[in-house]
Design a protein around this motif. Structure first.
Motif, PDB file in Angstrom:
ATOM      1  N   LYS A 149       0.819  -1.222  -0.099  1.00  0.00           N
ATOM      2  CA  LYS A 149       0.082  -0.023   0.069  1.00  0.00           C
ATOM      3  C   LYS A 149       0.815   1.340  -0.013  1.00  0.00           C
ATOM      4  CE  LYS A 149      -3.899  -2.304   2.379  1.00  0.00           C
ATOM      5  NZ  LYS A 149      -4.861  -2.021   3.313  1.00  0.00           N
ATOM      6  N   PHE A 150       0.426   2.281  -0.587  1.00  0.00           N
ATOM      7  CA  PHE A 150       1.118   3.482  -0.469  1.00  0.00           C
ATOM      8  C   PHE A 150       1.361   4.295   0.655  1.00  0.00           C
ATOM      9  CE2 PHE A 150      -1.043   3.428  -4.693  1.00  0.00           C
ATOM     10  CZ  PHE A 150       0.179   3.544  -5.444  1.00  0.00           C
ATOM     11  N   SER A 151       2.471   5.024   0.855  1.00  0.00           N
ATOM     12  CA  SER A 151       2.781   5.675   1.819  1.00  0.00           C
ATOM     13  C   SER A 151       3.139   7.048   1.790  1.00  0.00           C
ATOM     14  CB  SER A 151       4.003   5.004   2.684  1.00  0.00           C
ATOM     15  OG  SER A 151       3.817   3.885   2.994  1.00  0.00           O
ATOM     16  N   CYS A 152       2.712   7.960   2.472  1.00  0.00           N
ATOM     17  CA  CYS A 152       3.010   9.478   2.226  1.00  0.00           C
ATOM     18  C   CYS A 152       3.987   9.913   2.623  1.00  0.00           C
ATOM     19  CB  CYS A 152       1.757  10.191   2.975  1.00  0.00           C
ATOM     20  SG  CYS A 152      -0.084   9.790   2.250  1.00  0.00           S
ATOM     21  N   LYS A 153       4.797  10.934   1.760  1.00  0.00           N
ATOM     22  CA  LYS A 153       5.934  11.509   2.056  1.00  0.00           C
ATOM     23  C   LYS A 153       5.842  12.453   3.238  1.00  0.00           C
ATOM     24  CE  LYS A 153       8.329  11.417  -2.319  1.00  0.00           C
ATOM     25  NZ  LYS A 153       8.843  12.067  -3.561  1.00  0.00           N
ATOM     26  N   PHE A 154       7.009  12.201   4.224  1.00  0.00           N
ATOM     27  CA  PHE A 154       7.420  13.183   5.207  1.00  0.00           C
ATOM     28  C   PHE A 154       8.680  13.604   4.831  1.00  0.00           C
ATOM     29  CE2 PHE A 154       7.942  15.499   8.871  1.00  0.00           C
ATOM     30  CZ  PHE A 154       6.888  15.961   9.202  1.00  0.00           C
ATOM     31  N   THR A 155       9.058  14.937   4.300  1.00  0.00           N
ATOM     32  CA  THR A 155      10.573  15.099   4.418  1.00  0.00           C
ATOM     33  C   THR A 155      11.009  16.035   5.535  1.00  0.00           C
ATOM     34  OG1 THR A 155       9.814  16.870   2.752  1.00  0.00           O
ATOM     35  CG2 THR A 155      10.591  14.460   1.979  1.00  0.00           C
ATOM     36  N   THR A 156      12.216  16.448   5.479  1.00  0.00           N
ATOM     37  CA  THR A 156      12.928  17.247   6.710  1.00  0.00           C
ATOM     38  C   THR A 156      12.241  18.755   6.399  1.00  0.00           C
ATOM     39  OG1 THR A 156      14.710  17.261   5.532  1.00  0.00           O
ATOM     40  CG2 THR A 156      14.758  15.867   7.303  1.00  0.00           C
ATOM     41  N   HIS A 227      -3.559  12.313   6.524  1.00  0.00           N
ATOM     42  CA  HIS A 227      -3.451  11.347   5.286  1.00  0.00           C
ATOM     43  C   HIS A 227      -2.200  10.482   5.861  1.00  0.00           C
ATOM     44  CE1 HIS A 227      -0.813  15.039   4.000  1.00  0.00           C
ATOM     45  NE2 HIS A 227       0.040  14.171   4.382  1.00  0.00           N
ATOM     46  N   TYR A 228      -1.703  10.346   7.003  1.00  0.00           N
ATOM     47  CA  TYR A 228      -0.695   9.661   7.250  1.00  0.00           C
ATOM     48  C   TYR A 228      -1.278   8.376   8.092  1.00  0.00           C
ATOM     49  CZ  TYR A 228       2.828  13.215   6.106  1.00  0.00           C
ATOM     50  OH  TYR A 228       3.561  14.051   5.410  1.00  0.00           O
ATOM     51  N   PHE A 229      -2.688   8.304   8.228  1.00  0.00           N
ATOM     52  CA  PHE A 229      -3.294   7.362   8.975  1.00  0.00           C
ATOM     53  C   PHE A 229      -4.393   6.978   8.077  1.00  0.00           C
ATOM     54  CE2 PHE A 229      -1.923  10.765  12.047  1.00  0.00           C
ATOM     55  CZ  PHE A 229      -1.260  10.188  12.815  1.00  0.00           C
ATOM     56  N   PRO A 230      -4.775   5.554   8.424  1.00  0.00           N
ATOM     57  CA  PRO A 230      -4.386   4.671   9.223  1.00  0.00           C
ATOM     58  C   PRO A 230      -2.784   4.055   8.747  1.00  0.00           C
ATOM     59  CG  PRO A 230      -5.748   3.783   8.146  1.00  0.00           C
ATOM     60  CD  PRO A 230      -6.053   5.076   7.590  1.00  0.00           C
ATOM     61  N   TYR A 231      -1.992   3.656   9.645  1.00  0.00           N
ATOM     62  CA  TYR A 231      -0.942   2.771   9.259  1.00  0.00           C
ATOM     63  C   TYR A 231      -1.541   1.194   9.154  1.00  0.00           C
ATOM     64  CZ  TYR A 231       3.465   0.182  10.176  1.00  0.00           C
ATOM     65  OH  TYR A 231       4.651  -0.538  10.195  1.00  0.00           O
ATOM     66  N   TYR A 232      -0.832   0.588   8.044  1.00  0.00           N
ATOM     67  CA  TYR A 232      -1.360  -0.892   7.848  1.00  0.00           C
ATOM     68  C   TYR A 232      -0.457  -1.875   8.231  1.00  0.00           C
ATOM     69  CZ  TYR A 232      -5.522   1.297   5.611  1.00  0.00           C
ATOM     70  OH  TYR A 232      -6.584   1.799   5.036  1.00  0.00           O
ATOM     71  N   GLY A 233       0.737  -1.272   8.827  1.00  0.00           N
ATOM     72  CA  GLY A 233       1.628  -2.645   9.001  1.00  0.00           C
ATOM     73  C   GLY A 233       3.133  -2.386   8.328  1.00  0.00           C
ATOM     74  N   LYS A 234       4.000  -2.956   8.833  1.00  0.00           N
ATOM     75  CA  LYS A 234       5.228  -3.127   8.052  1.00  0.00           C
ATOM     76  C   LYS A 234       5.276  -3.904   6.732  1.00  0.00           C
ATOM     77  CE  LYS A 234      10.131  -3.718   8.706  1.00  0.00           C
ATOM     78  NZ  LYS A 234      11.297  -4.082   9.655  1.00  0.00           N
ATOM     79  N   HIS A 239       7.835   1.126   3.325  1.00  0.00           N
ATOM     80  CA  HIS A 239       8.353   2.479   3.530  1.00  0.00           C
ATOM     81  C   HIS A 239       7.635   3.639   4.341  1.00  0.00           C
ATOM     82  CE1 HIS A 239      10.705   0.552   0.242  1.00  0.00           C
ATOM     83  NE2 HIS A 239       9.439   0.227  -0.459  1.00  0.00           N
ATOM     84  N   TYR A 240       6.751   3.212   5.204  1.00  0.00           N
ATOM     85  CA  TYR A 240       6.157   4.213   5.966  1.00  0.00           C
ATOM     86  C   TYR A 240       7.137   4.734   6.623  1.00  0.00           C
ATOM     87  CZ  TYR A 240       2.779   6.126   9.128  1.00  0.00           C
ATOM     88  OH  TYR A 240       1.835   6.685   9.975  1.00  0.00           O
ATOM     89  N   SER A 241       6.844   5.965   7.005  1.00  0.00           N
ATOM     90  CA  SER A 241       7.712   6.861   7.989  1.00  0.00           C
ATOM     91  C   SER A 241       6.502   7.886   8.609  1.00  0.00           C
ATOM     92  CB  SER A 241       8.493   7.993   7.133  1.00  0.00           C
ATOM     93  OG  SER A 241       9.472   7.367   6.470  1.00  0.00           O
ATOM     94  N   ASN A 242       7.021   7.827  10.226  1.00  0.00           N
ATOM     95  CA  ASN A 242       6.023   8.402  11.136  1.00  0.00           C
ATOM     96  C   ASN A 242       6.048   9.787  10.858  1.00  0.00           C
ATOM     97  OD1 ASN A 242       7.033   5.794  12.369  1.00  0.00           O
ATOM     98  ND2 ASN A 242       5.626   6.346  13.940  1.00  0.00           N
TER      99      ASN A 242
END
Length: 290
Positions: A149-156, A227-234, A239-242
């Motif tokens: 599943k897709f994961s959303c970007k979170f960059t510095t 949009h970072y939720f829910p988390y579906y597991g590793k 590539h999910y990042s909190n």
């Protein structure tokens, strides 16, 4: 009696042992004939084959009941824990003290933040997608490559003045340090249905005589976008990042140890559990010397 007490010589004992190992008169090997050895071997082979089959069947039946994408036992995780960076955890207390004029006291803190944020660089996030919606990102199917599943970007750069890009020292040198707040992951957890959870930092109750804490939050308003939720597991989101929230403390009094608490305010996040001091909040002590 004399015959019973007669001692056998060493050669006699060796001869008896040799006849036990192989008796040419009866054709016995170690006390059994070849046919009996074959029968007993077949018995044990069949016995262990059956036992192995039963064990394999039990394991197979158990694995059929497990969902590889969702942990079976997470009933005690009603609300996520909250952690703080830089990482200075000692036992249960977070105690941060440094001297503005002595960079040796805060260099390790800065390095800790840079190392932590390395996982949020554009290169590290290249497998994630840009998300602009502020709504919950529900994914019922596996539309990403490799059945994920897709994961959303979170960059510095989303942390702006606390990203380490604008100020490589994260404000520690000027006495206005940045701290990064992170919520731990819980599979399929939704902190809220409509309103994004946000971080709120304040002094603990014993500092009521001090001017209220002034904080700049990054991203703005200190929110974790939905949009970072829910988390579906590793396995589903490798590539999910909190998501992160940075809090820049602007008016911490010098040479005074203060207690600070940062809470995550959301509909389904609790922070009043007496048995878990890090559930929904993080408390730490801070002393800035000048």
């Amino acid at each position: 009696m004399a015959a019973l007490q007669e001692k056998k010589s060493c050669s006699q004992r060796m001869e008896e042992f040799q006849r036990y190992c192989w008796n040419p008169d009866t054709g016995q090997l170690l006390g059994r004939t070849l046919a009996r050895w074959v029968l007993i071997s077949l018995y044990y082979v069949a016995f262990y084959v059956v036992m192995t089959g039963l064990f394999a069947l039990c394991i197979y039946s158990l694995m059929c009941t497990l969902d590889p994408y969702t942990p079976d036992y997470q009933d005690q995780l009603k609300s996520p824990g909250v952690t703080l960076r830089p990482d200075v955890y000692e036992d249960k207390d977070l105690d941060i003290s440094y001297n503005v004029s002595d960079n040796r006291t805060w260099t390790d803190l800065v390095h800790s933040l840079h190392n932590f944020l390395a996982g949020y660089s554009p290169e590290a996030q290249e497998n994630n997608i840009n998300c602009t919606s502020e709504k919950v990102f529900t994914q019922e199917s596996f539309r990403a490559p490799n059945h994920t599943k897709f994961s959303c970007k979170f960059t510095t750069d989303m942390l702006q003045n606390c990203s380490g890009l604008v100020d490589p020292n994260f404000g520690f040198e000027g006495g206005k340090p940045c701290f990064i707040i992170k919520m731990n992951r819980i599979v399929r957890f939704l902190p809220s249905n409509k309103t994004a959870p946000r971080v709120d930092c304040a002094y603990l109750g014993q500092h009521k005589d001090i001017e209220p804490l002034q904080v700049e939050y990054y991203p703005p308003n200190g929110t974790f976008s939905l949009h970072y939720f829910p988390y579906y597991g590793k396995k589903a989101q490798p590539h999910y990042s909190n998501p992160l929230v940075a809090a820049k403390l602007l008016n911490v009094p010098s040479n005074t140890e203060v207690g600070i608490v940062c809470k995550v305010l959301a509909e389904h996040v609790t922070f009043d559990n007496p048995h878990d001091p890090f559930e929904g909040k993080v408390e730490f002590k801070l002393k800035i010397q000048k």
